[in-house]
Design an enzyme around this catalytic site. Structure first.
Site, mmCIF file in Angstrom:
data_model
loop_
_atom_site.group_PDB
_atom_site.id
_atom_site.type_symbol
_atom_site.label_atom_id
_atom_site.label_comp_id
_atom_site.label_asym_id
_atom_site.label_seq_id
_atom_site.Cartn_x
_atom_site.Cartn_y
_atom_site.Cartn_z
ATOM 1 C CG ASN A 154 -0.432 -0.073 2.502
ATOM 2 O OD1 ASN A 154 0.728 -0.453 2.664
ATOM 3 N ND2 ASN A 154 -1.200 0.289 3.499
ATOM 4 C CD GLU A 252 5.630 0.264 11.845
ATOM 5 O OE1 GLU A 252 6.319 0.974 12.570
ATOM 6 O OE2 GLU A 252 5.279 0.595 10.700
ATOM 7 C CB CYS A 286 -1.843 0.437 8.480
ATOM 8 S SG CYS A 286 -0.687 1.781 8.542
HETATM 9 P P1 NAP Z 1 0.558 -9.055 4.098
HETATM 10 O O1 NAP Z 1 -0.199 -10.011 3.289
HETATM 11 O O2 NAP Z 1 0.761 -9.353 5.540
HETATM 12 O O3 NAP Z 1 1.987 -8.908 3.401
HETATM 13 C C1 NAP Z 1 2.991 -8.071 3.892
HETATM 14 C C2 NAP Z 1 4.334 -8.573 3.416
HETATM 15 O O4 NAP Z 1 4.622 -9.830 4.027
HETATM 16 C C3 NAP Z 1 4.386 -8.825 1.913
HETATM 17 O O5 NAP Z 1 5.661 -8.488 1.416
HETATM 18 C C4 NAP Z 1 4.167 -10.324 1.844
HETATM 19 O O6 NAP Z 1 4.622 -10.901 0.658
HETATM 20 C C5 NAP Z 1 4.967 -10.767 3.025
HETATM 21 N N1 NAP Z 1 4.697 -12.133 3.465
HETATM 22 C C6 NAP Z 1 3.616 -12.922 3.185
HETATM 23 N N2 NAP Z 1 3.764 -14.113 3.801
HETATM 24 C C7 NAP Z 1 4.937 -14.095 4.475
HETATM 25 C C8 NAP Z 1 5.638 -15.023 5.300
HETATM 26 N N3 NAP Z 1 5.151 -16.228 5.588
HETATM 27 N N4 NAP Z 1 6.827 -14.648 5.815
HETATM 28 C C9 NAP Z 1 7.335 -13.428 5.570
HETATM 29 N N5 NAP Z 1 6.718 -12.509 4.804
HETATM 30 C C10 NAP Z 1 5.540 -12.832 4.263
HETATM 31 O O7 NAP Z 1 -0.053 -7.605 4.024
HETATM 32 P P2 NAP Z 1 -0.543 -6.828 2.717
HETATM 33 O O8 NAP Z 1 -1.795 -7.454 2.230
HETATM 34 O O9 NAP Z 1 0.586 -6.682 1.767
HETATM 35 O O10 NAP Z 1 -0.848 -5.385 3.339
HETATM 36 C C11 NAP Z 1 -2.037 -5.076 3.992
HETATM 37 C C12 NAP Z 1 -1.884 -5.231 5.498
HETATM 38 O O11 NAP Z 1 -0.801 -4.449 5.958
HETATM 39 C C13 NAP Z 1 -3.065 -4.708 6.276
HETATM 40 O O12 NAP Z 1 -3.373 -5.592 7.323
HETATM 41 C C14 NAP Z 1 -2.584 -3.393 6.840
HETATM 42 O O13 NAP Z 1 -3.219 -2.949 7.991
HETATM 43 C C15 NAP Z 1 -1.172 -3.687 7.088
HETATM 44 N N6 NAP Z 1 -0.402 -2.454 7.175
HETATM 45 C C16 NAP Z 1 0.038 -2.036 8.390
HETATM 46 C C17 NAP Z 1 0.752 -0.864 8.518
HETATM 47 C C18 NAP Z 1 1.244 -0.377 9.848
HETATM 48 O O14 NAP Z 1 2.128 0.461 9.865
HETATM 49 N N7 NAP Z 1 0.732 -0.859 10.958
HETATM 50 C C19 NAP Z 1 1.013 -0.104 7.370
HETATM 51 C C20 NAP Z 1 0.546 -0.549 6.139
HETATM 52 C C21 NAP Z 1 -0.158 -1.734 6.062
HETATM 53 P P3 NAP Z 1 3.617 -11.093 -0.600
HETATM 54 O O15 NAP Z 1 3.209 -9.737 -1.012
HETATM 55 O O16 NAP Z 1 4.487 -11.774 -1.573
HETATM 56 O O17 NAP Z 1 2.479 -11.924 -0.115
#
Ligand code: NAP
Ligand code: MG
Length: 485
Positions: A154, A252, A286
């Protein structure tokens, strides 16, 4: 195939094809006919190689003077500043956000990276008078080692920067894994590091599916710190893997950010701030406000004002300057958001505005969802509990401020929260008792570039990022004692 650009991993200062030999196509979410390029489907072997390369580079990099490391970062920042329009255009094309939102990432990146170049030289330690005569005791900050930076789609450029630059400034080396949906931003970042002539191996990048090689990164004992931004589900998995090697984590994660409205005279202002905080980046932030918790007496007026503001959104391809809201990142995410909207109807809430996927013409080449307001929601409905991560705002009516606080805190998450009120005792009560990492009074959820950023409960663990607290994650201490007489 001809004409399609192919990018590779960045390991040891060079561009390397994945060991699998396999690539995947990445498309523009606003126009699925627009093939951006092909990117590597990396394997555990690629991740291991990148980690080894970072580990080999760690000794020399960590022994540079902080001022020398700062020079590299300043050079990187200079190149970044020259490339803001190019980087912004790439983010708009691969993430789907509007050009204005996309340009915000490198623009803000320049500010935050400059700050962190300076932090390299503010590595304060601790000294206290010794218990013993003739002894000097100094605790110095030292880097932790190889840091893995794993980021979501994002904020595909700014989030990695917030991880990589502090890591480098403090003397660590990095393995970066960009999100599967936004690898081009990662490539542009690495190109800028190349231009800054960063020593080989200090920053490495492996592109591919987190589900395929994420475990290899989080479970590798050479990785001493993992800075991750993403979902709570993946964060939990990383936390469990990291624990086996006592690897430090900065996680995060998700949010279900509440906004309480109680005795605030300027409902126009509240509506404007809430609408922006709910629908920026199509609600895929987020820190998006996703629950409005409003006193019954204000509800009808506030909801009407929010709906008025929502009408102004122009949906479409973010590259068009008229557009103020882009598509959802991919079809699976779009389907999940639509299922939440249906669940709200099924559970008896009202879809008061929006609620539809747009079809016809350019809307068929992406997944576009109208800004949506759900009213008459109760705290126990799915839409009030789960992080939807789309342009859906849920309004919950309550009888009193005390009830509002109870509903606001009744969530596994604790990232950001906001309150609109002119009542001083509500304001202090909110600041004291809201369970969130960031608490905003009388504005949305915008944060400052130099203030700590993070969450509590299932939204975050480890040192807050940005600002000075980042030093606590990216360094540890070595306590030196000298007996001189
Ligand atoms: P996500 O599915 O958790 O993915 C985040 C990252 O983790 C991606 O690079 C993903 O790779 C990777 N990943 C997936 N499986 C993994 C594993 N088993 N081991 C290590 N890394 C792995 O999240 P998203 O869908 O990209 O983003 C949306 C989420 O992010 C929402 O829940 C949002 O709230 C959260 N977010 C939080 C913040 C904050 O600062 N708190 C900021 C922005 C977003 P792939 O893309 O290849 O699956
Ligand atoms: Mg894509």
């Amino acid at each position: 195939m001809s004409g399609t650009t192919r990018y590779n991993n960045f390991i040891g200062g060079g561009w390397k094809p994945p060991s699998s030999g396999a690539y995947y196509p990445d498309y523009n979410p606003a126009d699925e006919k627009d093939l951006i390029a092909e990117f590597p489907l990396s394997t555990n072997a690629d991740a291991d190689e990148a980690i080894k390369s970072a580990n080999d580079a760690f000794g020399p990099w960590s022994r540079l003077l902080p001022a020398e490391r700062a020079k590299y970062i300043e050079k990187f920042v200079a190149h970044l500043a020259e490339n803001v329009p190019r980087v912004g255009a790439a983010i708009c094309r691969e993430e789907g956000k509007t050009m204005k939102e996309a340009l915000g990432e490198p623009t803000r990146g320049v500010v935050e990276c400059s700050y962190f170049a300076g932090e390299a030289q503010r590595l304060d330690g601790i000294t206290m008078p010794s218990d013993r005569k003739g002894v000097v005791s100094v605790a110095a900050r030292v880097p932790i080692g190889v840091v893995a930076a794993i980021s979501p789609w994002n904020f595909p450029f700014l989030t990695p920067l917030r991880k990589i630059i502090p890591a480098l400034a403090m003397g660590n080396t990095v393995v970066f894994k960009p999100a599967f949906d936004t690898p081009l931003s990662g490539v542009l970042l690495m190109e800028l590091f190349e231009k800054a002539e960063l020593p080989p191996g200090v920053v490495n990048m492996v592109i591919g599916k987190g589900s395929a090689m994420g475990d290899a990164i989080s479970g590798n004992p050479l990785v001493r710190g993992i800075t991750f931004t993403g979902s709570t589900t993946v964060g939990r998995r990383i936390n469990l893997r990291a624990a086996e090697n006592f690897t430090k984590v900065q996680l995060e994660m998700g949010g279900k950010n509440p906004c309480i409205v109680a005795d605030y005279a300027n409902l126009d202002r509240a509506a404007a701030e809430i609408t922006t905080a709910a629908f920026a980046v199509s609600g895929q932030r987020c820190t998006s406000i996703s629950r409005v918790i409003v006193l019954e007496k204000h509800a009808a007026e506030l909801e009407a004002k929010i709906i008025e503001k929502m009408k102004s959104y122009v949906m479409g391809n973010g590259a068009d300057p008229k557009v103020t809201m882009g598509p959802i990142i991919n079809r699976a995410a779009g389907e999940s958001i639509m299922a939440y909207i249906r669940s709200a109807r099924d559970e008896g809430a009202t879809v008061k505005a929006g609620g539809a996927q747009l079809h016809g013409g350019d809307y068929d080449t992406g997944f576009y969802i109208e800004p949506t307001l759900i009213t008459d929601a109760t705290p126990s409905m799915k839409v009030s509990i789960d992080e939807i991560f789309g342009p859906v705002l849920v309004s919950i009516k309550v009888a009193s401020f005390a009830d509002a606080m109870k509903v606001a805190n009744d969530t596994e998450y604790g990232l950001a929260a906001s309150l609109f009120s002119d009542n001083l005792s509500y304001i202090y009560d909110f600041q004291q008792n809201i369970e969130s990492g960031m608490a905003h009074v009388n504005h949305g959820t915008v944060t400052d570039s130099t203030m700590p950023f993070g969450g509590v409960k299932h939204s975050g663990i480890g040192s807050f990022s940005k600002g000075v607290t980042n030093k606590d994650f990216f360094t540890t201490y070595k306590v030196n004692y000298v007996k001189y007489s």
